[in-house]
Scaffold this motif. Structure first.
Motif, PDB file in Angstrom:
ATOM      1  N   GLY A 210       0.880  -1.151   0.040  1.00 26.29           N
ATOM      2  CA  GLY A 210       0.124  -0.012  -0.216  1.00 26.29           C
ATOM      3  C   GLY A 210       0.941   1.077  -0.032  1.00 26.29           C
ATOM      4  O   GLY A 210       1.909   1.198   0.680  1.00 26.29           O
ATOM      5  N   ILE A 211       0.495   2.348  -0.894  1.00 27.93           N
ATOM      6  CA  ILE A 211       1.155   3.617  -0.894  1.00 27.93           C
ATOM      7  C   ILE A 211       0.055   4.673  -1.013  1.00 27.93           C
ATOM      8  O   ILE A 211      -0.870   4.597  -1.474  1.00 27.93           O
ATOM      9  N   ASN A 212       0.492   5.737  -0.117  1.00 27.38           N
ATOM     10  CA  ASN A 212      -0.469   6.846  -0.149  1.00 27.38           C
ATOM     11  C   ASN A 212       0.253   8.234   0.355  1.00 27.38           C
ATOM     12  O   ASN A 212       1.423   8.424  -0.002  1.00 27.38           O
ATOM     13  N   THR A 213       0.039   8.567   1.671  1.00 27.58           N
ATOM     14  CA  THR A 213       0.826   9.630   2.218  1.00 27.58           C
ATOM     15  C   THR A 213       1.960   8.889   2.936  1.00 27.58           C
ATOM     16  O   THR A 213       3.048   9.511   3.377  1.00 27.58           O
ATOM     17  N   SER A 214       1.898   7.493   3.006  1.00 24.47           N
ATOM     18  CA  SER A 214       3.044   6.781   3.536  1.00 24.47           C
ATOM     19  C   SER A 214       3.600   5.960   2.414  1.00 24.47           C
ATOM     20  O   SER A 214       2.781   5.456   1.420  1.00 24.47           O
ATOM     21  N   PHE A 215       5.020   5.837   2.482  1.00 19.91           N
ATOM     22  CA  PHE A 215       5.661   5.151   1.425  1.00 19.91           C
ATOM     23  C   PHE A 215       5.281   3.526   1.397  1.00 19.91           C
ATOM     24  O   PHE A 215       4.949   2.865   0.162  1.00 19.91           O
ATOM     25  N   HIS A 216       5.134   3.043   2.520  1.00 23.07           N
ATOM     26  CA  HIS A 216       4.771   1.646   2.801  1.00 23.07           C
ATOM     27  C   HIS A 216       3.831   1.506   3.817  1.00 23.07           C
ATOM     28  O   HIS A 216       4.065   1.469   4.949  1.00 23.07           O
ATOM     29  N   SER A 217       2.343   1.387   3.419  1.00 25.24           N
ATOM     30  CA  SER A 217       1.558   1.712   4.383  1.00 25.24           C
ATOM     31  C   SER A 217       1.209   0.408   5.132  1.00 25.24           C
ATOM     32  O   SER A 217       0.342   0.989   6.175  1.00 25.24           O
ATOM     33  N   GLY A 218       1.431  -0.664   4.977  1.00 28.82           N
ATOM     34  CA  GLY A 218       1.360  -1.880   5.835  1.00 28.82           C
ATOM     35  C   GLY A 218       0.638  -3.023   5.050  1.00 28.82           C
ATOM     36  O   GLY A 218       0.770  -3.962   5.096  1.00 28.82           O
ATOM     37  N   LEU A 219      -0.263  -2.453   4.040  1.00 28.25           N
ATOM     38  CA  LEU A 219      -0.861  -3.343   3.086  1.00 28.25           C
ATOM     39  C   LEU A 219       0.111  -3.958   2.349  1.00 28.25           C
ATOM     40  O   LEU A 219       1.077  -3.377   1.752  1.00 28.25           O
ATOM     41  N   ILE A 220       0.159  -5.382   2.176  1.00 31.22           N
ATOM     42  CA  ILE A 220       1.162  -6.274   1.338  1.00 31.22           C
ATOM     43  C   ILE A 220       0.421  -6.989   0.121  1.00 31.22           C
ATOM     44  O   ILE A 220      -0.744  -7.496   0.436  1.00 31.22           O
ATOM     45  N   ILE A 221       1.001  -6.656  -0.900  1.00 24.24           N
ATOM     46  CA  ILE A 221       0.857  -7.311  -2.147  1.00 24.24           C
ATOM     47  C   ILE A 221       1.692  -8.533  -2.403  1.00 24.24           C
ATOM     48  O   ILE A 221       2.864  -8.118  -2.583  1.00 24.24           O
ATOM     49  N   LEU A 222       1.299  -9.840  -2.497  1.00 24.39           N
ATOM     50  CA  LEU A 222       2.228 -10.968  -2.869  1.00 24.39           C
ATOM     51  C   LEU A 222       2.349 -11.155  -4.279  1.00 24.39           C
ATOM     52  O   LEU A 222       1.169 -11.083  -4.675  1.00 24.39           O
ATOM     53  N   HIS A 223       3.471 -11.579  -4.833  1.00 22.09           N
ATOM     54  CA  HIS A 223       3.315 -11.858  -6.228  1.00 22.09           C
ATOM     55  C   HIS A 223       3.506 -13.371  -6.589  1.00 22.09           C
ATOM     56  O   HIS A 223       3.280 -13.615  -7.631  1.00 22.09           O
ATOM     57  N   TYR A 224       3.104 -14.065  -5.580  1.00 15.88           N
ATOM     58  CA  TYR A 224       3.027 -15.464  -5.749  1.00 15.88           C
ATOM     59  C   TYR A 224       1.529 -15.902  -5.269  1.00 15.88           C
ATOM     60  O   TYR A 224       1.116 -15.043  -4.398  1.00 15.88           O
ATOM     61  N   ASP A 225       1.194 -17.265  -5.488  1.00 14.58           N
ATOM     62  CA  ASP A 225       0.130 -17.313  -4.960  1.00 14.58           C
ATOM     63  C   ASP A 225      -0.142 -17.808  -3.687  1.00 14.58           C
ATOM     64  O   ASP A 225       0.630 -18.832  -3.059  1.00 14.58           O
ATOM     65  N   ALA A 226      -0.825 -16.974  -2.987  1.00 11.94           N
ATOM     66  CA  ALA A 226      -1.018 -17.009  -1.455  1.00 11.94           C
ATOM     67  C   ALA A 226      -2.439 -17.155  -1.256  1.00 11.94           C
ATOM     68  O   ALA A 226      -2.941 -15.942  -0.922  1.00 11.94           O
ATOM     69  N   PRO A 227      -3.243 -18.369  -1.015  1.00 12.98           N
ATOM     70  CA  PRO A 227      -4.651 -18.202  -0.920  1.00 12.98           C
ATOM     71  C   PRO A 227      -5.076 -17.474   0.357  1.00 12.98           C
ATOM     72  O   PRO A 227      -6.179 -16.990   0.563  1.00 12.98           O
ATOM     73  N   ALA A 228      -4.202 -17.654   1.362  1.00 13.77           N
ATOM     74  CA  ALA A 228      -4.469 -16.923   2.634  1.00 13.77           C
ATOM     75  C   ALA A 228      -4.762 -15.319   2.637  1.00 13.77           C
ATOM     76  O   ALA A 228      -5.177 -14.831   3.613  1.00 13.77           O
ATOM     77  N   LEU A 229      -4.222 -14.793   1.741  1.00 16.37           N
ATOM     78  CA  LEU A 229      -4.271 -13.306   1.453  1.00 16.37           C
ATOM     79  C   LEU A 229      -5.771 -12.985   0.946  1.00 16.37           C
ATOM     80  O   LEU A 229      -5.960 -12.654  -0.096  1.00 16.37           O
ATOM     81  N   THR A 230      -6.529 -12.725   1.920  1.00 16.17           N
ATOM     82  CA  THR A 230      -7.995 -12.816   1.558  1.00 16.17           C
ATOM     83  C   THR A 230      -8.542 -11.226   1.939  1.00 16.17           C
ATOM     84  O   THR A 230      -9.641 -11.183   1.286  1.00 16.17           O
ATOM     85  N   THR A 231      -7.830 -10.573   1.956  1.00 18.94           N
ATOM     86  CA  THR A 231      -8.047  -9.270   2.182  1.00 18.94           C
ATOM     87  C   THR A 231      -8.819  -8.620   0.798  1.00 18.94           C
ATOM     88  O   THR A 231      -8.606  -9.038  -0.485  1.00 18.94           O
ATOM     89  N   VAL A 232     -10.122  -8.183   0.783  1.00 22.95           N
ATOM     90  CA  VAL A 232     -10.742  -7.970  -0.456  1.00 22.95           C
ATOM     91  C   VAL A 232     -10.506  -6.455  -0.915  1.00 22.95           C
ATOM     92  O   VAL A 232     -10.186  -5.443  -0.055  1.00 22.95           O
ATOM     93  N   ILE A 233     -10.151  -6.493  -2.316  1.00 30.09           N
ATOM     94  CA  ILE A 233      -9.686  -5.275  -2.894  1.00 30.09           C
ATOM     95  C   ILE A 233     -10.977  -4.605  -3.023  1.00 30.09           C
ATOM     96  O   ILE A 233     -12.263  -4.823  -3.323  1.00 30.09           O
ATOM     97  N   GLU A 234     -10.890  -3.307  -2.696  1.00 35.74           N
ATOM     98  CA  GLU A 234     -12.015  -2.065  -2.580  1.00 35.74           C
ATOM     99  C   GLU A 234     -11.468  -0.976  -3.381  1.00 35.74           C
ATOM    100  O   GLU A 234     -10.349  -0.462  -3.588  1.00 35.74           O
ATOM    101  N   GLU A 235     -12.750  -0.446  -4.062  1.00 32.71           N
ATOM    102  CA  GLU A 235     -12.487   1.188  -4.712  1.00 32.71           C
ATOM    103  C   GLU A 235     -11.782   2.028  -3.858  1.00 32.71           C
ATOM    104  O   GLU A 235     -12.229   2.221  -2.666  1.00 32.71           O
ATOM    105  N   GLY A 236     -10.674   2.675  -4.515  1.00 36.95           N
ATOM    106  CA  GLY A 236      -9.986   3.634  -4.037  1.00 36.95           C
ATOM    107  C   GLY A 236      -8.695   3.310  -3.291  1.00 36.95           C
ATOM    108  O   GLY A 236      -8.170   3.960  -2.829  1.00 36.95           O
TER     109      GLY A 236
END
Ligand code: MF3
Ligand code: CO
Ligand code: CO
Length: 289
Positions: A210-236
């Motif tokens: 994640g990035i916004n006013t913060s360089f690394h906001s804490g939200l993590i985006i994995l580039h491999y298949d990780a089914p446990a990463l269930t956070t729902v993508i939201e508009e905005g």
């Protein structure tokens, strides 16, 4: 003889030039001069105002990479490329987000061949055939935009050229998979599936964010298949997608400088990164010209 994955001449550390100054009227991020950034506790969904400002930071980051990349040639140092990028960002009223981030000493990351990411621009002259990643983040109007591209120096071998174009394609597939209501794991799933068609390694130790006013906001985006990463993508939501694909091992080591990340087997790595915002119909790229 089999396919040669090992770099013949490993990249080694060279001298780092003195700190470059930023004009006094340019506002630095809060973490500059501190050991670490203040942890971000705000929303992963950015306001419309933040998104508009991120487009400006993202555009400057992207154009700075293109400006720096014009200078890629055998004999040119990554430090010289950093100088061009530093000046371009400052001329456009931005602060180079990496400069002073957790003590990082330069205005961009330049990661050559088996260097996966976080390479420090130094006095190593580029060589014909080098694979050169330039990663630039810009802070302006209180928000960051983060962009990375890979280039060839002189003539690339076919395996490196293919790795480069397919890494960009992998990133684009990840970006296209973004839709509100889906889970974040869809991104890594499509990236890894594409990378594995070619037997590429998918780096796991470094992620999108994640990035916004913060360089690394804490939200993590994995580039491999990780089914446990269930956070729902939201508009905005605003985050980066920045796959690092290798010709061999996906596992990494860090140099004694505590920054430079290299593949375990010294196989080459390519990376592309965009900063995106989630719209109703999919991702919009904020690191665009
Ligand atoms: N731009 C990198 C990223 O994509 C972060 C670089 S941080 C630094 O997240 F300190 F290494 F510069
Ligand atoms: Co990033
Ligand atoms: Co980056």
């Amino acid at each position: 003889m089999g396919v040669r994955l090992m770099t013949v001449n490993p990249v080694v550390p060279y001298s780092i030039t003195p700190h470059r100054s930023v004009p006094a009227q340019i506002q630095p991020p809060e973490y500059v001069g501190k050991k670490a950034p203040t942890p971000y506790s705000g929303s992963n969904v950015a306001t419309p105002e933040t998104i508009e400002k991120m487009r400006e930071s993202g555009r400057i980051a992207h154009l700075a990479i293109l400006e720096g990349a014009k200078h890629i040639a055998p004999g040119v140092t990554t430090d010289a490329i950093d100088a061009v990028i530093h000046e371009f960002i400052c001329d456009n009223g931005g602060y180079p987000s990496t400069l002073g981030y957790r003590g990082f000493p330069k205005s961009c990351c330049t990661s050559v061949n088996e260097v996966i990411c976080h390479g420090i621009p130094d006095l190593r002259p580029l060589e014909d055939g080098d694979l050169v990643k330039i990663d630039v983040t810009v802070f302006k109007n209180g928000v960051h935009g983060d962009n990375c591209m890979t280039f060839g120096c002189g003539t690339l071998d076919q395996a490196s050229a293919d790795l480069m174009t397919r890494t960009q394609e992998a990133m684009n597939r990840g970006i296209k998979a973004v839709k509100p209501g889906r889970q974040l794991n869809v991104i890594g799933r499509v990236i890894e599936a594409y990378a594995h068609r070619f037997g590429y390694g998918v780096v796991r130790d470094y992620t999108g964010h994640g990035i916004n006013t913060s360089f690394h906001s804490g939200l993590i985006i994995l580039h491999y298949d990780a089914p446990a990463l269930t956070t729902v993508i939201e508009e905005g939501m605003t985050f980066t997608i920045e796959p690092m694909l290798t010709l061999g091992d996906y596992r990494s080591n860090v140099w004694d400088d505590d920054w430079t990340v290299v593949t375990n087997d010294l196989s080459r790595c390519a990376q592309f990164e965009q900063t995106i915002v989630v719209r109703r119909d999919g991702a919009e790229i904020l690191t665009a010209p």
